[in-house]
Write a protein that holds these residues in place. Structure first.
Motif, PDB file in Angstrom:
ATOM      1  N   SER A 214       0.837  -1.197   0.000  1.00 23.78           N
ATOM      2  CA  SER A 214       0.000   0.000   0.000  1.00 23.78           C
ATOM      3  C   SER A 214       0.876   1.252   0.000  1.00 23.78           C
ATOM      4  O   SER A 214       2.060   1.197   0.308  1.00 23.78           O
ATOM      5  CB  SER A 214      -0.923  -0.013   1.227  1.00 23.78           C
ATOM      6  N   GLY A 215       0.267   2.370  -0.358  1.00 19.88           N
ATOM      7  CA  GLY A 215       0.982   3.643  -0.354  1.00 19.88           C
ATOM      8  C   GLY A 215       0.427   4.589  -1.391  1.00 19.88           C
ATOM      9  O   GLY A 215      -0.520   4.278  -2.102  1.00 19.88           O
ATOM     10  N   VAL A 216       1.037   5.758  -1.455  1.00 18.38           N
ATOM     11  CA  VAL A 216       0.707   6.755  -2.466  1.00 18.38           C
ATOM     12  C   VAL A 216       1.801   6.680  -3.526  1.00 18.38           C
ATOM     13  O   VAL A 216       2.986   6.810  -3.218  1.00 18.38           O
ATOM     14  CB  VAL A 216       0.632   8.171  -1.872  1.00 18.38           C
ATOM     15  N   PHE A 217       1.401   6.446  -4.758  1.00 18.03           N
ATOM     16  CA  PHE A 217       2.346   6.326  -5.863  1.00 18.03           C
ATOM     17  C   PHE A 217       2.117   7.492  -6.822  1.00 18.03           C
ATOM     18  O   PHE A 217       0.996   7.710  -7.272  1.00 18.03           O
ATOM     19  CB  PHE A 217       2.159   4.985  -6.582  1.00 18.03           C
ATOM     20  N   THR A 218       3.188   8.224  -7.105  1.00 19.44           N
ATOM     21  CA  THR A 218       3.118   9.397  -7.992  1.00 19.44           C
ATOM     22  C   THR A 218       3.853   9.099  -9.292  1.00 19.44           C
ATOM     23  O   THR A 218       4.999   8.649  -9.265  1.00 19.44           O
ATOM     24  CB  THR A 218       3.745  10.628  -7.311  1.00 19.44           C
ATOM     25  N   LEU A 219       3.180   9.354 -10.404  1.00 23.05           N
ATOM     26  CA  LEU A 219       3.750   9.182 -11.739  1.00 23.05           C
ATOM     27  C   LEU A 219       3.984  10.553 -12.351  1.00 23.05           C
ATOM     28  O   LEU A 219       3.091  11.394 -12.345  1.00 23.05           O
ATOM     29  CB  LEU A 219       2.794   8.375 -12.628  1.00 23.05           C
ATOM     30  N   THR A 220       5.192  10.764 -12.885  1.00 15.23           N
ATOM     31  CA  THR A 220       5.502  11.984 -13.629  1.00 15.23           C
ATOM     32  C   THR A 220       5.846  11.600 -15.059  1.00 15.23           C
ATOM     33  O   THR A 220       6.670  10.705 -15.282  1.00 15.23           O
ATOM     34  CB  THR A 220       6.685  12.738 -12.983  1.00 15.23           C
ATOM     35  N   ALA A 221       5.201  12.259 -16.013  1.00 17.24           N
ATOM     36  CA  ALA A 221       5.486  12.062 -17.443  1.00 17.24           C
ATOM     37  C   ALA A 221       6.150  13.337 -17.949  1.00 17.24           C
ATOM     38  O   ALA A 221       5.618  14.434 -17.763  1.00 17.24           O
ATOM     39  CB  ALA A 221       4.193  11.790 -18.210  1.00 17.24           C
ATOM     40  N   THR A 222       7.320  13.187 -18.578  1.00 18.19           N
ATOM     41  CA  THR A 222       8.088  14.345 -19.037  1.00 18.19           C
ATOM     42  C   THR A 222       8.375  14.233 -20.524  1.00 18.19           C
ATOM     43  O   THR A 222       8.843  13.201 -20.995  1.00 18.19           O
ATOM     44  CB  THR A 222       9.433  14.441 -18.269  1.00 18.19           C
ATOM     45  N   ASN A 223       8.104  15.326 -21.255  1.00 16.79           N
ATOM     46  CA  ASN A 223       8.487  15.424 -22.659  1.00 16.79           C
ATOM     47  C   ASN A 223       9.943  15.871 -22.656  1.00 16.79           C
ATOM     48  O   ASN A 223      10.253  17.016 -22.313  1.00 16.79           O
ATOM     49  CB  ASN A 223       7.602  16.435 -23.383  1.00 16.79           C
ATOM     50  N   VAL A 224      10.858  14.970 -23.039  1.00 13.84           N
ATOM     51  CA  VAL A 224      12.287  15.252 -22.902  1.00 13.84           C
ATOM     52  C   VAL A 224      12.762  16.371 -23.821  1.00 13.84           C
ATOM     53  O   VAL A 224      13.693  17.106 -23.480  1.00 13.84           O
ATOM     54  CB  VAL A 224      13.136  13.974 -23.122  1.00 13.84           C
ATOM     55  N   SER A 225      12.158  16.545 -24.984  1.00 14.67           N
ATOM     56  CA  SER A 225      12.624  17.602 -25.891  1.00 14.67           C
ATOM     57  C   SER A 225      12.157  18.989 -25.444  1.00 14.67           C
ATOM     58  O   SER A 225      12.850  19.972 -25.662  1.00 14.67           O
ATOM     59  CB  SER A 225      12.181  17.326 -27.329  1.00 14.67           C
ATOM     60  N   LEU A 226      11.006  19.068 -24.806  1.00 14.28           N
ATOM     61  CA  LEU A 226      10.481  20.364 -24.378  1.00 14.28           C
ATOM     62  C   LEU A 226      10.682  20.633 -22.891  1.00 14.28           C
ATOM     63  O   LEU A 226      10.595  21.776 -22.451  1.00 14.28           O
ATOM     64  CB  LEU A 226       8.990  20.461 -24.712  1.00 14.28           C
ATOM     65  N   GLY A 227      10.897  19.566 -22.122  1.00 15.31           N
ATOM     66  CA  GLY A 227      11.117  19.739 -20.694  1.00 15.31           C
ATOM     67  C   GLY A 227       9.849  19.926 -19.873  1.00 15.31           C
ATOM     68  O   GLY A 227       9.916  20.130 -18.670  1.00 15.31           O
ATOM     69  N   CYS A 228       8.693  19.870 -20.509  1.00 15.48           N
ATOM     70  CA  CYS A 228       7.461  20.041 -19.740  1.00 15.48           C
ATOM     71  C   CYS A 228       6.997  18.681 -19.211  1.00 15.48           C
ATOM     72  O   CYS A 228       7.292  17.637 -19.791  1.00 15.48           O
ATOM     73  CB  CYS A 228       6.375  20.707 -20.578  1.00 15.48           C
ATOM     74  N   SER A 229       6.284  18.714 -18.102  1.00 13.12           N
ATOM     75  CA  SER A 229       5.844  17.457 -17.486  1.00 13.12           C
ATOM     76  C   SER A 229       4.525  17.647 -16.761  1.00 13.12           C
ATOM     77  O   SER A 229       4.085  18.767 -16.523  1.00 13.12           O
ATOM     78  CB  SER A 229       6.911  16.945 -16.519  1.00 13.12           C
ATOM     79  N   SER A 230       3.913  16.513 -16.428  1.00 17.50           N
ATOM     80  CA  SER A 230       2.716  16.517 -15.587  1.00 17.50           C
ATOM     81  C   SER A 230       2.820  15.328 -14.644  1.00 17.50           C
ATOM     82  O   SER A 230       3.565  14.376 -14.904  1.00 17.50           O
ATOM     83  CB  SER A 230       1.429  16.442 -16.429  1.00 17.50           C
ATOM     84  N   SER A 231       2.079  15.394 -13.552  1.00 17.19           N
ATOM     85  CA  SER A 231       2.117  14.329 -12.549  1.00 17.19           C
ATOM     86  C   SER A 231       0.711  13.955 -12.130  1.00 17.19           C
ATOM     87  O   SER A 231      -0.219  14.763 -12.217  1.00 17.19           O
ATOM     88  CB  SER A 231       2.908  14.778 -11.308  1.00 17.19           C
ATOM     89  N   ASP A 232       0.578  12.718 -11.655  1.00 17.52           N
ATOM     90  CA  ASP A 232      -0.687  12.215 -11.128  1.00 17.52           C
ATOM     91  C   ASP A 232      -0.350  11.195 -10.049  1.00 17.52           C
ATOM     92  O   ASP A 232       0.717  10.573 -10.087  1.00 17.52           O
ATOM     93  CB  ASP A 232      -1.521  11.569 -12.243  1.00 17.52           C
ATOM     94  N   GLU A 233      -1.235  11.049  -9.079  1.00 19.62           N
ATOM     95  CA  GLU A 233      -0.980  10.073  -8.032  1.00 19.62           C
ATOM     96  C   GLU A 233      -2.157   9.134  -7.853  1.00 19.62           C
ATOM     97  O   GLU A 233      -3.293   9.461  -8.197  1.00 19.62           O
ATOM     98  CB  GLU A 233      -0.622  10.758  -6.705  1.00 19.62           C
TER      99      GLU A 233
END
Length: 170
Positions: free
Chosen positions: A71-90
């Motif tokens: 159990s726990g809180v799991f956070t995923l970050t997706a990053t566009n490597v060419s632009l450097g922008c990202s978003s996260s969700d848990e």
């Protein structure tokens, strides 16, 4: 867009350029889930692999989805490597592995005056979400093997197994 400029001699120069707005990649950690005695691992994450997108979970996993058994809180970050922008969700993974109580009651003695008796499982977890199963290898259960109080008519060892039907724990 086009930008035009005129110099002091009246010469006009223009530059045309396009601006493309690229949204941050989608990080989807999935719906909250619960581990139980029956469900010992779950898959979290809803993303599929995309070129140029790097996925990183807070536990070090670098795939868009993963299977976890704790159990726990799991956070995923997706990053566009060419632009450097990202978003996260848990996602929250809970654990429901509470064991029910099973009590076969005190020892009882069959006699000529009392050739049948009722075993007492009333000290066990009670409710609609529990199931009961009495077993014996050297006695005899007349009726009620799936109740709290079976009727028995032979000396022996009797075992009561209580199962919480909501989480599968016994």
């Amino acid at each position: 867009f086009e930008i035009a400029a005129e110099d002091a001699n009246g010469c006009l120069t223009s530059v045309i350029f396009n601006i493309q707005i690229v949204a941050a990649p989608l990080a989807d950690a999935g719906e909250d889930q619960t581990l139980t005695c029956d469900i010992t691992e779950v898959t979290i994450g809803q993303n599929s692999t995309e070129n140029g997108i790097v996925y990183q979970w807070n536990n070090g996993v670098t795939t868009p989805t993963q299977t976890v058994n704790e159990s726990g809180v799991f956070t995923l970050t997706a990053t566009n490597v060419s632009l450097g922008c990202s978003s996260s969700d848990e996602v929250l993974v809970l654990s429901d592995t509470n064991l029910p109580t099973a009590s076969a009651g005190p020892d009882i003695e069959l006699t000529c005056a009392n050739p049948t008796l009722t075993a007492d499982g009333n000290g066990s977890s009670i409710g609609n979400n529990y199931s009961y199963n009495w077993t014996t290898q050297n006695g005899n259960i007349l009726t009620g093997a799936t109740t709290l109080n079976p009727e028995i008519n032979d000396n022996g060892n009797y075992q009561l197994i209580v199962t919480d039907d909501t989480n599968g724990c016994t």
